[in-house]
Design an enzyme around this catalytic site. Sequence first.
Site, PDB file in Angstrom:
ATOM      1  N   ASP A  61       0.848  -1.173   0.000  1.00  0.00           N
ATOM      2  CA  ASP A  61       0.000   0.000   0.000  1.00  0.00           C
ATOM      3  C   ASP A  61       0.893   1.235   0.000  1.00  0.00           C
ATOM      4  OD1 ASP A  61      -2.628   1.379   0.523  1.00  0.00           O
ATOM      5  OD2 ASP A  61      -3.150  -0.658   1.133  1.00  0.00           O
TER       6      ASP A  61
ATOM      7  N   ASP B 175      -3.208   4.596  -2.353  1.00  0.00           N
ATOM      8  CA  ASP B 175      -4.309   4.946  -1.460  1.00  0.00           C
ATOM      9  C   ASP B 175      -4.847   6.350  -1.712  1.00  0.00           C
ATOM     10  OD1 ASP B 175      -5.787   4.346   1.109  1.00  0.00           O
ATOM     11  OD2 ASP B 175      -4.773   6.193   1.693  1.00  0.00           O
TER      12      ASP B 175
ATOM     13  N   GLU C 206      -6.530   3.680  -6.126  1.00  0.00           N
ATOM     14  CA  GLU C 206      -7.821   3.730  -5.428  1.00  0.00           C
ATOM     15  C   GLU C 206      -8.343   5.140  -5.590  1.00  0.00           C
ATOM     16  OE1 GLU C 206      -9.953   3.638  -1.096  1.00  0.00           O
ATOM     17  OE2 GLU C 206      -8.195   4.819  -1.562  1.00  0.00           O
TER      18      GLU C 206
ATOM     19  N   HIS D  64     -11.051  -3.880   2.614  1.00  0.00           N
ATOM     20  CA  HIS D  64     -10.969  -3.539   4.041  1.00  0.00           C
ATOM     21  C   HIS D  64     -11.789  -2.301   4.404  1.00  0.00           C
ATOM     22  CE1 HIS D  64      -8.302  -0.888   1.996  1.00  0.00           C
ATOM     23  NE2 HIS D  64      -8.217  -0.133   3.084  1.00  0.00           N
ATOM     24  N   ASP D  65     -12.372  -1.623   3.417  1.00  0.00           N
ATOM     25  CA  ASP D  65     -13.188  -0.436   3.675  1.00  0.00           C
ATOM     26  C   ASP D  65     -14.681  -0.705   3.512  1.00  0.00           C
ATOM     27  OD1 ASP D  65     -11.037   1.272   4.108  1.00  0.00           O
ATOM     28  OD2 ASP D  65     -10.890   1.835   1.998  1.00  0.00           O
TER      29      ASP D  65
HETATM   30  O1  TEU Z   1      -9.691   5.008   1.594  1.00  0.00           O
HETATM   31  C1  TEU Z   1     -10.021   6.158   0.871  1.00  0.00           C
HETATM   32  C2  TEU Z   1     -11.399   6.591   0.995  1.00  0.00           C
HETATM   33  O2  TEU Z   1     -11.836   7.439   0.230  1.00  0.00           O
HETATM   34  C3  TEU Z   1     -12.218   6.066   2.122  1.00  0.00           C
HETATM   35  O3  TEU Z   1     -12.537   7.132   2.936  1.00  0.00           O
HETATM   36  C4  TEU Z   1     -13.466   5.415   1.703  1.00  0.00           C
HETATM   37  O4  TEU Z   1     -14.309   6.337   1.060  1.00  0.00           O
HETATM   38  C5  TEU Z   1     -14.173   4.892   2.921  1.00  0.00           C
HETATM   39  O5  TEU Z   1     -13.282   4.122   3.649  1.00  0.00           O
HETATM   40  C6  TEU Z   1     -15.346   4.036   2.560  1.00  0.00           C
HETATM   41  O6  TEU Z   1     -15.972   3.620   3.742  1.00  0.00           O
HETATM   42  C7  TEU Z   1      -8.349   4.783   1.830  1.00  0.00           C
HETATM   43  C8  TEU Z   1      -8.134   3.508   2.610  1.00  0.00           C
HETATM   44  O7  TEU Z   1      -8.542   2.417   1.844  1.00  0.00           O
HETATM   45  C9  TEU Z   1      -8.827   3.612   3.928  1.00  0.00           C
HETATM   46  O8  TEU Z   1      -8.718   2.423   4.667  1.00  0.00           O
HETATM   47  C10 TEU Z   1      -8.202   4.759   4.687  1.00  0.00           C
HETATM   48  O9  TEU Z   1      -8.930   4.982   5.866  1.00  0.00           O
HETATM   49  C11 TEU Z   1      -8.166   6.043   3.879  1.00  0.00           C
HETATM   50  O10 TEU Z   1      -7.747   5.846   2.543  1.00  0.00           O
HETATM   51  C12 TEU Z   1      -7.197   7.007   4.487  1.00  0.00           C
HETATM   52  O11 TEU Z   1      -5.890   6.578   4.257  1.00  0.00           O
END
Ligand code: TEU
Length: 512
Positions: A51, A153, A213, A285-286
């Site tokens: 990442d 990210d 992403e 993971h999100d």
């Molecule tokens: O996520 C980017 C992001 O835009 C997130 O806020 C997403 O919209 C949200 O998690 C959806 O529920 C990335 C990573 O994947 C995330 O885990 C991190 O928290 C975020 O960036 C900050 O680094």
Amino acid sequence: MWISPIYQSPFVDQGYDISDYYAIDPVFGTMEDMDELIAEAKKRDMHIVMDLVVNHCSDQHEWFQKAMEDPFGEYGKYFYIMEGKDGLPPTNWRSYFGGSVWEKVPGYDNLFYLHMFAKEQPDLNWENPVVREEIYKNIRWWLEKGISGFRLDAIINIKKSLPFRDYPVDGDDRGDGMCRPGIMLEHAEGVHDFLQEMKREAFAPYHAFTIGELFDFHPEELEKFIGDDGCFESIFDFSTHLIGASPKGWYDCKKVTAEEYKKVVFANKEISQEIGMMANIIENHDEPRGVSHYLPEGEVNETSKKMLCGLMMMFYGLPFLYQGQEIGMENTVFESIADVDDINTIDEYNNTLRLGFGREEALKIVSERSRDNARTPMQWDASENAGFTKGTPWLKVNPNYTEINVAEQQMREDSVLSFYKEMIDLRKNSEYKEVIVYGKQIPVLEDVTNLIAFYRKGEEKTLLVLANWENAEKEVALNEEVGCVIVNNSVDLEMNGNTVKMRPYQFLVLEV
Ligand code: TEU
């Protein structure tokens, strides 16, 4: 193999707040462990993608510590530090995790730093060439070590619209007088200049694999991201994840329906497959667990889970599996908000309470969407803590681990795990690889409700994919005679002439 951040971190946002880009956090092991992992992966012809979290770092990073000591010095320029409006934040933007994106610099009444995410995640100033070179240096260092690429990210966030200004307050119910952070990004121009520079300076010399992403980009820009001269190899396809989303908050989100899913997927593939390959995901993971999120309550079973798997594997694109998806892990049960670690969930919970929902209802609402659903420990077997650890895991194990676990599914030919293996095998099978990887995706029988049907047309072969996305049987009249059945997640195929009787959640790949 994409590994979410394992760098040194205070874990305010599960490692997406990095305090040293050159160190492995002790909770995961040592740099020697990492070197061993890279070497062992190489032996198996596997590739590691790390990442890359460079929109922001952690407030514990040395750069930020120095910036706070002397905000007007060299390190102050690593971040966005700005005067406020008489002690109030410089602009009215809401951070992704709630509250203002501006936080006061300690010791100053009218000086603020920018954080699009949590206040412990200060945004790095990409306009500063010294910062960019520091980032490229780090990328090259990891590639020299032998990793094969990066998942980038929140990468669209690196380019801000300057000078900073207010945007109209959202017409939503958050009642905080702020606007969503994405509005500023929509006005930002020139992210591709940064990305092309990064590609030239850091990725291209190593032929690194890159996957972006990004949300909030303009569809007409797709070519600049994944076209022949695009900045990345691929980007994640989040189109189906946005179904039912609401700017008001999770309490206002709608359930996904098969019809909407179909519409969104077909529209996206029609455009994207002409340009490049987006990455297909069910979850990450999100996101909550895909099987709980996409399938109607009470209809989550091994057949419907396999159907979802089959679709993601057969859509045009590069499939990414997230840990636990291959055994059909489901959303977990939170008994109270104290069971939740994720800052995003806690913010949504508080937002829901503020709007007058009771505690129980608020917990139920956030439980459906929480990122922690996907962050519980991997379910290896039926022993304590699902065989993941003898210690105390960071989140409670999903209570269903005694039924859903790897050990149990490895023994069964009809398990979800076996089905994933079958689908992966098929994609790698020399006979079908060409059509599955490169064949065009062409919708068919679009009017049949709750049926997702499409062809994959390759140089020599044509496949027909059929998914009956409902808990009822359905007779489907095909336009042609079918040859052999390549994949079937249900009972034997029943055909009457060209009409196929599809069982609930049946998924078929047929050769035509
Ligand atoms: O996520 C980017 C992001 O835009 C997130 O806020 C997403 O919209 C949200 O998690 C959806 O529920 C990335 C990573 O994947 C995330 O885990 C991190 O928290 C975020 O960036 C900050 O680094």
